[in-house]
Structure formats: C-alpha cells, structure tokens
Design a protein around this motif. Structure first.
Motif, PDB file in Angstrom:
ATOM      1  N   ALA A 204     -47.978  13.579  12.510  1.00 22.06           N
ATOM      2  CA  ALA A 204     -48.276  12.076  12.651  1.00 22.06           C
ATOM      3  C   ALA A 204     -49.897  11.951  12.818  1.00 22.06           C
ATOM      4  O   ALA A 204     -49.993  12.636  13.926  1.00 22.06           O
ATOM      5  CB  ALA A 204     -46.872  11.270  13.608  1.00 22.06           C
ATOM      6  N   THR A 205     -49.937  10.875  12.676  1.00 27.08           N
ATOM      7  CA  THR A 205     -51.426  10.084  13.392  1.00 27.08           C
ATOM      8  C   THR A 205     -50.809   9.230  14.629  1.00 27.08           C
ATOM      9  O   THR A 205     -49.978   8.243  14.642  1.00 27.08           O
ATOM     10  CB  THR A 205     -51.686   8.782  12.286  1.00 27.08           C
ATOM     11  OG1 THR A 205     -52.565   8.996  11.152  1.00 27.08           O
ATOM     12  CG2 THR A 205     -53.541   7.828  12.865  1.00 27.08           C
TER      13      THR A 205
ATOM     14  N   ASP B 288     -48.634   3.339  17.566  1.00 28.03           N
ATOM     15  CA  ASP B 288     -47.356   2.889  17.269  1.00 28.03           C
ATOM     16  C   ASP B 288     -46.615   2.724  16.176  1.00 28.03           C
ATOM     17  O   ASP B 288     -47.677   2.028  14.927  1.00 28.03           O
ATOM     18  CB  ASP B 288     -48.037   1.334  18.025  1.00 28.03           C
ATOM     19  CG  ASP B 288     -47.695   1.985  19.139  1.00 28.03           C
ATOM     20  OD1 ASP B 288     -47.355   2.626  20.297  1.00 28.03           O
ATOM     21  OD2 ASP B 288     -48.669   1.209  20.366  1.00 28.03           O
ATOM     22  N   TYR B 289     -45.688   2.899  16.167  1.00 24.34           N
ATOM     23  CA  TYR B 289     -45.058   2.516  14.761  1.00 24.34           C
ATOM     24  C   TYR B 289     -43.794   2.072  14.969  1.00 24.34           C
ATOM     25  O   TYR B 289     -43.067   1.796  16.021  1.00 24.34           O
ATOM     26  CB  TYR B 289     -43.999   3.920  14.277  1.00 24.34           C
ATOM     27  CG  TYR B 289     -45.211   4.798  13.484  1.00 24.34           C
ATOM     28  CD1 TYR B 289     -45.491   5.285  12.410  1.00 24.34           C
ATOM     29  CD2 TYR B 289     -46.245   5.869  14.712  1.00 24.34           C
ATOM     30  CE1 TYR B 289     -46.572   5.819  11.983  1.00 24.34           C
ATOM     31  CE2 TYR B 289     -46.614   7.178  14.558  1.00 24.34           C
ATOM     32  CZ  TYR B 289     -47.451   6.569  13.663  1.00 24.34           C
ATOM     33  OH  TYR B 289     -48.185   7.660  12.912  1.00 24.34           O
TER      34      TYR B 289
ATOM     35  N   SER C 183     -44.229   5.685  19.378  1.00 26.00           N
ATOM     36  CA  SER C 183     -45.094   5.932  20.392  1.00 26.00           C
ATOM     37  C   SER C 183     -45.683   7.093  20.381  1.00 26.00           C
ATOM     38  O   SER C 183     -44.493   7.660  20.673  1.00 26.00           O
ATOM     39  CB  SER C 183     -45.146   5.168  21.451  1.00 26.00           C
ATOM     40  OG  SER C 183     -45.892   3.685  21.232  1.00 26.00           O
ATOM     41  N   VAL C 184     -46.789   7.992  19.538  1.00 29.26           N
ATOM     42  CA  VAL C 184     -47.030   9.187  19.290  1.00 29.26           C
ATOM     43  C   VAL C 184     -48.586   9.180  19.812  1.00 29.26           C
ATOM     44  O   VAL C 184     -49.295   8.066  20.073  1.00 29.26           O
ATOM     45  CB  VAL C 184     -47.301   9.580  18.310  1.00 29.26           C
ATOM     46  CG1 VAL C 184     -47.481  10.687  17.989  1.00 29.26           C
ATOM     47  CG2 VAL C 184     -45.397   9.772  17.509  1.00 29.26           C
TER      48      VAL C 184
ATOM     49  N   TRP D 201     -49.960  15.174  21.736  1.00 32.97           N
ATOM     50  CA  TRP D 201     -48.806  15.239  21.317  1.00 32.97           C
ATOM     51  C   TRP D 201     -47.997  16.841  22.122  1.00 32.97           C
ATOM     52  O   TRP D 201     -48.510  17.821  21.433  1.00 32.97           O
ATOM     53  CB  TRP D 201     -47.649  14.852  20.033  1.00 32.97           C
ATOM     54  CG  TRP D 201     -46.518  15.373  20.386  1.00 32.97           C
ATOM     55  CD1 TRP D 201     -45.042  14.673  20.585  1.00 32.97           C
ATOM     56  CD2 TRP D 201     -45.619  15.957  18.638  1.00 32.97           C
ATOM     57  NE1 TRP D 201     -43.833  14.457  20.377  1.00 32.97           N
ATOM     58  CE2 TRP D 201     -44.128  15.333  18.786  1.00 32.97           C
ATOM     59  CE3 TRP D 201     -45.830  16.945  17.407  1.00 32.97           C
ATOM     60  CZ2 TRP D 201     -43.065  15.984  18.329  1.00 32.97           C
ATOM     61  CZ3 TRP D 201     -44.798  17.519  16.872  1.00 32.97           C
ATOM     62  CH2 TRP D 201     -43.281  17.115  16.985  1.00 32.97           C
TER      63      TRP D 201
ATOM     64  N   ALA E 177     -43.470  12.179  22.476  1.00 30.75           N
ATOM     65  CA  ALA E 177     -43.694  10.877  21.980  1.00 30.75           C
ATOM     66  C   ALA E 177     -42.146  10.623  22.116  1.00 30.75           C
ATOM     67  O   ALA E 177     -41.313  11.113  22.044  1.00 30.75           O
ATOM     68  CB  ALA E 177     -43.198  11.778  20.525  1.00 30.75           C
TER      69      ALA E 177
ATOM     70  N   MET F 135     -37.913   7.279  12.788  1.00 30.83           N
ATOM     71  CA  MET F 135     -38.980   7.337  12.802  1.00 30.83           C
ATOM     72  C   MET F 135     -39.359   8.771  12.566  1.00 30.83           C
ATOM     73  O   MET F 135     -40.953   8.993  12.133  1.00 30.83           O
ATOM     74  CB  MET F 135     -38.838   7.679  14.524  1.00 30.83           C
ATOM     75  CG  MET F 135     -40.065   7.885  15.611  1.00 30.83           C
ATOM     76  SD  MET F 135     -40.066   9.642  15.973  1.00 30.83           S
ATOM     77  CE  MET F 135     -40.918   9.336  17.504  1.00 30.83           C
TER      78      MET F 135
ATOM     79  N   GLU G 149     -41.032   8.169   9.036  1.00 24.74           N
ATOM     80  CA  GLU G 149     -42.256   7.887   8.925  1.00 24.74           C
ATOM     81  C   GLU G 149     -43.544   8.487   9.789  1.00 24.74           C
ATOM     82  O   GLU G 149     -44.203   8.226   9.207  1.00 24.74           O
ATOM     83  CB  GLU G 149     -41.504   6.328  10.283  1.00 24.74           C
ATOM     84  CG  GLU G 149     -42.998   5.282   9.953  1.00 24.74           C
ATOM     85  CD  GLU G 149     -43.043   4.459   8.827  1.00 24.74           C
ATOM     86  OE1 GLU G 149     -44.235   4.205   8.369  1.00 24.74           O
ATOM     87  OE2 GLU G 149     -42.234   4.492   7.762  1.00 24.74           O
ATOM     88  N   THR G 150     -43.333   9.703  10.986  1.00 19.93           N
ATOM     89  CA  THR G 150     -43.943   9.994  11.541  1.00 19.93           C
ATOM     90  C   THR G 150     -44.358  11.332  10.713  1.00 19.93           C
ATOM     91  O   THR G 150     -45.632  11.374  10.861  1.00 19.93           O
ATOM     92  CB  THR G 150     -43.886   9.794  13.115  1.00 19.93           C
ATOM     93  OG1 THR G 150     -42.842  10.277  12.950  1.00 19.93           O
ATOM     94  CG2 THR G 150     -43.469   8.448  13.777  1.00 19.93           C
TER      95      THR G 150
ATOM     96  N   LEU H 195     -42.913  13.606  12.400  1.00 17.15           N
ATOM     97  CA  LEU H 195     -43.254  14.624  13.557  1.00 17.15           C
ATOM     98  C   LEU H 195     -42.184  15.649  12.769  1.00 17.15           C
ATOM     99  O   LEU H 195     -41.304  15.562  12.609  1.00 17.15           O
ATOM    100  CB  LEU H 195     -42.783  14.085  14.650  1.00 17.15           C
ATOM    101  CG  LEU H 195     -43.860  12.820  15.052  1.00 17.15           C
ATOM    102  CD1 LEU H 195     -43.384  12.492  16.826  1.00 17.15           C
ATOM    103  CD2 LEU H 195     -44.921  14.010  15.371  1.00 17.15           C
TER     104      LEU H 195
END
Length: 455
Positions: free
Chosen positions: A33-34, A37-38, A51-52, A56, A95, A122, A125-126, A128
């Motif tokens: 993940a970049t 915030d997501y 938040s990542v 990480w 994260a 999450m 989306e990320t 991770l």
C-alpha cells in the motif's frame, strides 16, 4: 467472516498460490500500500478509515471506538482514541483501521461484524498483507474488543480492551439501576421517578432531571449527603477524586461523590434509553436483591458508615428500605437479548491485555474483577493480563500507556508467553516509547457489586 481475510491472516494455501503464480496462472499479488489515509463504506452504512505509515511494521491495529449517544449528531469512523495516540502508533509503524459501526447509540450487537468487515475492506483497498492483526478499543469499544476476543480468533491474534465495559450490557444496567434505586427511594421517596423502562427519549431526560434535582436537594443537609454517598457507593464511584490532599476528611470525600454522581446520572440515564431500545425493553431487575449484603462489599463502605453516623441516620434501616422496595423486574426476553448481543463469557480465543484507570465513573475499575472471574471460570486465565493506571476519569490514558500495552500484547503474540511485565516495567516501557508519561500501578480491584448471576 470473509474467506480472503482468513487467507491473508493465516496464510492459507500460500504454497499452492506460489505454484500457480510461477506457472503464470494467477495475477501477481497487490503492491504494498501507498502510505497515507484511506476510507470507504459498507452496504450496511458503516464507514471506515485507515492510515498506513511509510515504515509499516507488518501489524494492523483494529480500533473500536466508544459509545456515541443516538441523540447526538454525527458518527464518524475512528482509528484511535485521540490524535496524539494515533500519531504515536503510526510512528511506531502500525497500520490503523476502524469503523463508525452501522449506527450510533448502543451499537454492540452489530459492532463486531462492522469492525471485521471494515478490516476486510481496508485490506482489499490497501493491498496490505499483514503479519499480525491486533484489536483494541475504548469504553463500549472495549466491550466490542472483548467480544472480538471470544469470536474472531481465526483473524485477530490478540486483543486489548481499555476502560472496557467488561461486565457486559446486563450487569452494566443492573449496577446503574442500584444507584438510581437508592436516589429514588431515599432522596425522593414522595416522587414518582421512572428509573427504567423509557418509552421515549424525553422520558429518559425527564428522569435524569428528576434524579439530579433530588441529589442537588439532598446535598443541602447532613442526612441527604449521607444518602448521596450511599447512592454513589452503589454506582461504584470513588471517594478519592477530590480528596487527594485530605483523604481522611469525610466531607471532602462526600463532595467528590456528589459531583461524580451528578455527572454520572446525566450521562447514563439517557444512555439507558439506547440500550433498552436495542434490547427490546428493560433488561434490568432488582427483585430479590439484598442491599445489606450488596453494600457490605462496597469499597466506600467506611465513608458511608461515618457519614450516616454523623447525620444520626440508621444505615441498616435505609438498606432494609432498599431491599423491601426492590420491585423492578425485567421485561420478558430482554435480558436474554441483551446478554446474547452484548455479553462476555470469558471464553477467550486469543491473548487479552486489559487497561483500566483506577477512578472511572462510567466504567468502574471493579468490572475488571468480574471479567477476570469469568475468564477463570472458562479456564482461560493464562491468556489474560490486566494492568491499571492511577488516573482519574473515563478512558484517561496517555499515548505512552496505550503504546506500552500494545507492545506488551504484541510480544505475547510473537513469543507465545507473557513476560514479567510488572507495573514498574510497564512504566519503563512506556517511557521508552513516548514522553507523554505513564502511571501504571499494582492493584487488585474490589468486588463488582451487581453480578446478579452469582448473588
């Protein structure tokens, strides 16, 4: 639970997936993940935030926020209890993710699913792929975290309830009923005050106003002040908030109980409406409660006895009155509903570390005694560690204390055993993580008074 969350967390079929990837039969995994915030939303109306950090550490923290009254506008998602704690945890490399739950109010019945589905979203989306996922939460969110610890061991590896309502929804209602019953019968016996069973929110606010007025009037006389102290004791309020400079002065200690009692009534009485709405009625009862026996276990017993002596009142007589007038019965089915949707059994699926302040008017420290008893009864005491900080207020923790708790839990998850984390060592750990301070102390909470099942 979504199958792909289990796959990410547990690494199911990793070897097979690798073979397929090398054969060119599946797409390569998502890029890390970049940082940033997501956000997103679920079909239930639940919103989530994440938040990542740029560095990480491989662990995701799933945060469960506390109770937000249904009658207060706004229900945002949250990833930490406050901005300072969020900043520190991101600096530590975690994260963060958390949801709004599907609705405000007493959201416990849906909150576990809301949280796990938000975690799922999450991770989608990320991109991770976490090594570990831990859950923590505050207040009502501590109770949610406790329920996660009993149901989501296939996804979450450790849980940290802080200032949690670890007595569960039924006993939460019951201990608050005991305090309200004392105000109603001893400070306003000629009035008709409804202390449960609110059909509408205005009914609850009217009861709150009437109870507060009775307490304010009682504070004007020695007799009233003694009875306020008794009500405060049943509410599990502490006599030491304002008494630090004069802990042996009964008048100073009583003033502390009075001020706490007014604050407590104003919050929990309207809050009862939200809980009753969820439970389908009043899930509270005091029929059959022996208030003499109950009061005998109170931490404030000596203060109340002294104030009654000074006022020339008969404490045994007042306790007998409370027992004789205890006629509240729960609505059919409501107790079972509330217990099923917001209770704890103590049957843990993962290590649990709890944090609690010594002086909390909304989640009294005595709830930790009941929780430990439930965990022992389930045979899981080796999975539980409880820590206490010497602060006054509801969920008053420093970022360093939160971070120290999470690091200690993380060590337990990775090592498979608890280290010798005394209060002194927890303070040293907290100091090494942040300059916000810590006040871990060794203590043994007193008896929780309203555990009706064992009375």
């Amino acid at each position: 639970m979504s199958p792909h969350v289990r796959t990410r967390v547990l690494g199911v079929a990793a070897v097979a997936a690798g073979a397929l990837l090398s054969a060119g039969l599946v797409a390569p995994p998502a890029v890390a993940a970049t940082p940033g915030d997501y956000s997103g939303s679920l079909p239930t109306g639940t919103t989530w935030l994440a938040s990542v950090p740029s560095d990480w550490n491989g662990t995701v923290l799933l945060y469960s926020h506390g109770y937000r009254p249904s009658f207060v506008p706004g229900n945002p998602a949250a990833v930490a209890p406050d901005d300072a704690t969020k900043t520190l945890l991101l600096e530590q490399g975690y994260a963060l993710v958390g949801s709004s739950y599907a609705a405000s109010g007493w959201a416990v019945p849906t909150a576990v699913d809301d949280q796990l589905q938000s975690l799922d979203a999450m991770l989608d989306e990320t991109g991770l792929d976490p090594d570990h996922i831990l859950a923590y939460g505050t207040s009502m969110g501590g109770l949610v975290t406790g329920r996660i610890a009993e149901s989501a061991g296939d996804v979450i590896e450790g849980a940290m309830p802080t200032c949690g309502l670890m007595e569960g929804g039924v006993d939460l209602n019951n201990y608050q009923l005991d305090g309200a019953h004392a105000i109603d019968q001893l400070l306003a016996p000629a009035q008709e005050i409804d202390i449960e069973g609110y059909a509408t929110l205005p009914d609850a606010f009217a009861a709150s106003s009437a109870l507060t007025a009775a307490v304010d009037a009682g504070q004007q006389t020695p007799e009233g002040r003694a009875r306020i102290a008794l009500a405060g004791a049943l509410f599990h309020l502490s006599d030491g908030v304002l008494a630090a400079d004069a802990p042996t002065d009964p008048a100073v200690a009583q003033q502390s109980l009075y001020e706490q009692l007014v604050d407590t009534i104003g919050f929990v009485t309207p809050g009862r409406f939200d809980i009753e709405s969820t439970a389908g009625g009043n899930a509270t009862w005091n029929v059959g409660v022996d208030y003499q026996k109950l009061f005998a276990q109170s931490a404030d017993r000596a203060l109340v006895q002294e104030l009654y002596r000074q006022a020339g009142l008969d404490l045994k007589g007042d306790l007998a009155t409370l027992t004789q007038t205890a006629d509240v019965a729960a609505d059919p089915g409501s107790v079972e509903t509330l217990r099923a949707s917001s209770g704890l059994t103590g049957d843990l699926e993962m290590p649990v570390l709890t944090l609690h302040t010594l002086d909390d008017i909304l989640a009294p420290v005595q709830v930790e005694q009941e929780y430990a008893e439930d965990v022992r009864a389930a045979g899981d005491q080796s999975l539980l560690r409880q820590y206490f900080v010497d602060h006054v207020g509801h969920c008053v923790f420093t970022p360093a204390e939160i971070a120290a708790g999470i690091e200690t839990l993380m060590d337990r998850v990775e090592s498979g055993h608890w280290g010798g984390q005394s209060a002194e060592r927890m303070n040293r750990l907290a100091a090494s993580l942040d300059e916000s301070g810590s006040a871990f102390v060794p203590t043994k909470p007193g008896e929780f008074l309203a555990d009706r099942e064992r009375r």
